[in-house]
Design an enzyme around this catalytic site. Structure first.
Site, PDB file in Angstrom:
ATOM      1  N   SER A  93       0.810  -1.217   0.000  1.00 55.20           N
ATOM      2  CA  SER A  93       0.000   0.000   0.000  1.00 55.20           C
ATOM      3  C   SER A  93       0.844   1.268   0.000  1.00 55.20           C
ATOM      4  CB  SER A  93      -0.927   0.021   1.218  1.00 55.20           C
ATOM      5  OG  SER A  93      -1.827  -1.047   1.148  1.00 55.20           O
ATOM      6  N   SER A 121      -1.736   3.963   3.164  1.00 52.94           N
ATOM      7  CA  SER A 121      -2.507   4.637   2.094  1.00 52.94           C
ATOM      8  C   SER A 121      -2.771   6.108   2.406  1.00 52.94           C
ATOM      9  CB  SER A 121      -3.834   3.901   1.817  1.00 52.94           C
ATOM     10  OG  SER A 121      -3.655   2.524   1.724  1.00 52.94           O
ATOM     11  N   GLU A 158     -10.559   6.063   1.987  1.00 57.77           N
ATOM     12  CA  GLU A 158     -10.071   4.688   1.894  1.00 57.77           C
ATOM     13  C   GLU A 158     -10.977   3.699   2.632  1.00 57.77           C
ATOM     14  OE1 GLU A 158      -6.119   1.970   2.738  1.00 57.77           O
ATOM     15  OE2 GLU A 158      -6.697   3.440   4.230  1.00 57.77           O
ATOM     16  N   ASP A 197      -8.559  -4.952   2.807  1.00 54.36           N
ATOM     17  CA  ASP A 197      -7.226  -5.561   2.790  1.00 54.36           C
ATOM     18  C   ASP A 197      -6.944  -6.334   4.071  1.00 54.36           C
ATOM     19  OD1 ASP A 197      -4.347  -5.615   1.706  1.00 54.36           O
ATOM     20  OD2 ASP A 197      -4.062  -4.661   3.655  1.00 54.36           O
ATOM     21  N   HIS A 224      -6.077 -10.296   4.287  1.00 55.53           N
ATOM     22  CA  HIS A 224      -4.819 -10.819   4.851  1.00 55.53           C
ATOM     23  C   HIS A 224      -5.085 -12.004   5.778  1.00 55.53           C
ATOM     24  CE1 HIS A 224      -1.644  -8.336   3.287  1.00 55.53           C
ATOM     25  NE2 HIS A 224      -2.291  -7.223   3.575  1.00 55.53           N
ATOM     26  N   ASP A 227      -5.323  -0.247  -4.542  1.00 53.45           N
ATOM     27  CA  ASP A 227      -3.868  -0.085  -4.604  1.00 53.45           C
ATOM     28  C   ASP A 227      -3.185  -1.330  -5.160  1.00 53.45           C
ATOM     29  OD1 ASP A 227      -4.714  -1.398  -2.320  1.00 53.45           O
ATOM     30  OD2 ASP A 227      -3.468  -0.237  -0.938  1.00 53.45           O
ATOM     31  N   HIS A 269      -0.357 -10.094  -0.922  1.00 53.32           N
ATOM     32  CA  HIS A 269      -1.185  -9.367  -1.884  1.00 53.32           C
ATOM     33  C   HIS A 269      -1.183 -10.117  -3.204  1.00 53.32           C
ATOM     34  CE1 HIS A 269      -0.256  -5.429   0.458  1.00 53.32           C
ATOM     35  NE2 HIS A 269      -1.226  -6.114   1.010  1.00 53.32           N
TER      36      HIS A 269
HETATM   37 ZN   LIG Z   1      -2.178  -5.305   2.682  1.00 54.92          ZN
END
Ligand SMILES: [Zn+2]
Ligand SMILES: *[C@@H]1O[C@H](CO)[C@@H](O)[C@H](O)[C@H]1NC(C)=O
Ligand SMILES: *[C@@H]1O[C@H](CO)[C@@H](O)[C@H](O)[C@H]1NC(C)=O
Length: 497
Positions: free
Chosen positions: A111, A176, A331, A336, A340, A377, A452
């Site tokens: 990010s 971010s 955001e 994300d 994860h 991203d 990612h």
């Molecule tokens: Zn991440």
């Protein structure tokens, strides 16, 4: 006439019975009319070459294309429909391009390097923010060399007296949002403690919270909403929830922010009600709603923490008070985080929350003078496996494999959802509770945190110059389109063109 007929068919078929059999989809007329309606809409489209007075950049962290497909299906299924035909708010935008997200030194982005690209217009090294690739991760001297600094679209908006703001569900100092205001060789240097633990001097190697409160771009931000109080507070000071700060330098950066804004109308808030009650016309607002990242929407105490949509609405209201327009960065940061952990149910819900925030922003602004971009991203490794029937629960089982055990419709390449074989047999997912928010969907390889994904992500665009978003492009084009359309930055703009 044909449009009327189509509307009638759609209306008739919003009843559960019709949807269950997809009877309306059994005729050629339905599909022909549906496509013709879209064709007519495309034909009416006119390019907008006006100036973007306002720009809103929505960033779905880790929001891969399969995440969109699964989220829209899940949203439709929540509403009692088959699901696959559902459209997320930004999927209705007129222009879409694909963004190549790799960083200068890594095949798959994080990010930090990606924020530098889409906010600063320059690709950089992984884990660095707001600096060129001349700065290696952790190199404090290179980071302090201003000739290596990359300025964000927010900085250039401020030079044109536009209002600026950031909204996120993560810590406001996470990678971010840091792309808006920070220049750092290490995304994890969010407090002086983080810098010290890395063996660097926090007095010369400024952490991102200090940069947010005192930095050239950070101190001019009119709106800062998100989580992350602990990075602002001394180690032995507690926040509104009784949780400790993380700083060793004994600084209270929330108080420093208030002091800096003393001669302006300003508000510091820490819960939902106070956010909703910030007075119209307030010039500077800081809202910190959690000690760390904010809670997942599904686990949020909605009396205490606002939704992403509520923060976005308030931010647009406050920023709209400026004469010269505004730049806002929003955001959806927990998509994300959930990915994860392979927690697909949470990732899809966070994507739906993100979609709602965009829907609200579209309603509050006018596409004649407001450029809205929606992107991610980087991707994640979640995949949507066949071959279940239409309308099947996208979070459910997918079918039988050759080992006569079920697989799940959603699964991941890597991450903690990995399930070891037992007695030489693959884990039996049909015995798992797939309805739990915390269920980790199966992966190929066990990692403590999923990697990612390296696949391209979408850029959805509406408003002035949105037609520039097309084709397959490098991620850093995004900042250049924003500067061009809003007549900011150091290169050619729509105002000179
Ligand atoms: Zn991440
Ligand atoms: C606020 O105004 C007072 C009086 O003019 C001045 O002394 C002080 O430095 C100002 N504070 C800031 C942060 O600008
Ligand atoms: C948007 O702005 C244009 C130009 O000022 C105006 O004609 C139009 O009515 C506005 N649309 C809405 C929905 O306010």
């Amino acid at each position: 006439m044909k449009n009327l007929l189509l509307q009638f068919v759609v209306l008739l078929c919003t009843t559960a019975l019709c949807v269950a059999n997809y009877e309306h989809e059994h005729t050629a007329t339905y599909w022909n009319d549906q496509a013709q309606a879209r064709l007519q809409k495309q034909l009416l489209r006119r390019t907008n070459t006006g100036v973007a007075k306002n720009v809103i950049l929505f960033l779905g962290d880790g929001m891969s294309i399969p995440t969109l497909t699964a989220a829209r299906t899940h949203l439709g299924q929540r509403n009692g429909n088959a699901g696959e035909e559902t459209e997320l708010s930004f999927e209705k935008f007129p222009y879409v391009g694909l963004s190549k997200t790799y960083c200068v030194d890594k095949q798959v982005a994080d990010s930090a390097c990606s924020a530098t690209a889409y906010l600063g217009g320059v690709k950089a090294n992984k884990d660095t923010v707001g600096v060129t690739a001349a700065v290696k991760r952790g190199d404090c001297d290179a980071m302090n060399d201003v000739s290596n600094h990359v300025q964000s679209v927010a900085h250039y908006s401020q030079l044109k007296n536009k209002r600026t703001g950031i909204v996120t569900t993560t810590r406001v100092t996470h990678a971010s949002p840091a792309g808006v205001y920070a220049h750092t060789a290490e995304r994890d240097w969010e407090s002086d403690t983080d810098v010290t633990l890395a063996g660097k001097n926090p007095k010369t190697c400024l952490d991102s919270t200090v940069q947010l409160v005192h930095g050239e771009t950070g101190k001019k931000l009119n709106v800062i909403f998100g989580g992350g109080r602990r990075k602002f507070l001394p180690m032995f000071e507690t926040d509104e929830d009784g949780k400790m700060g993380n700083r060793l330098d004994n600084r209270n950066l929330i108080n420093e922010w208030k002091q800096l804004k003393a001669n302006t109308t300003h508000a510091y808030v820490s819960d939902r009600n106070s956010l909703l009650n910030i007075a119209d016309g307030t010039e500077y607002s800081l809202g910190l709603f959690d000690n760390g990242h904010m809670s997942y929407n599904l686990e949020r105490d909605s009396n205490k923490q606002p939704s992403l949509e509520e923060m976005t609405i308030k931010a647009i209201e406050l920023l709209s008070n400026g004469k010269e327009g505004f730049f806002l960065f929003v955001e959806g940061g927990l998509i994300d985080k959930a990915h994860h952990d392979n927690k697909a149910r949470l990732a899809l819900d966070e994507t739906i929350e993100f979609h709602k925030a965009i829907e609200a922003a579209v309603k509050m602004t006018n596409e004649t003078d407001t450029l809205i971009l929606v992107t991610a991203d980087h991707a994640h490794t979640m995949t949507l496996n066949g071959n279940e029937n239409r309308g099947h629960d996208v979070l459910g089982l997918g079918g039988l494999a050759v080992d006569l055990l079920q697989y799940t419709t959603l699964s991941y390449g890597t991450g903690p959802g990995y399930k070891p074989n037992k007695d030489g047999r693959r884990h039996d997912v049909s015995k798992d509770d797939l309805t739990s928010n915390d269920y980790g969907y199966p992966t190929i390889a066990p990692l403590l945190s999923a990697t990612h994904g390296g696949d391209d992500v979408g850029i959805f665009a509406s408003g002035p110059w949105s037609h520039l978003i097309t084709s397959v492009v490098e991620q850093n084009l995004i900042a250049h389109v924003i500067n061009f359309a809003s007549c900011t930055g150091e290169r050619t703009t729509a105002c000179e063109n």
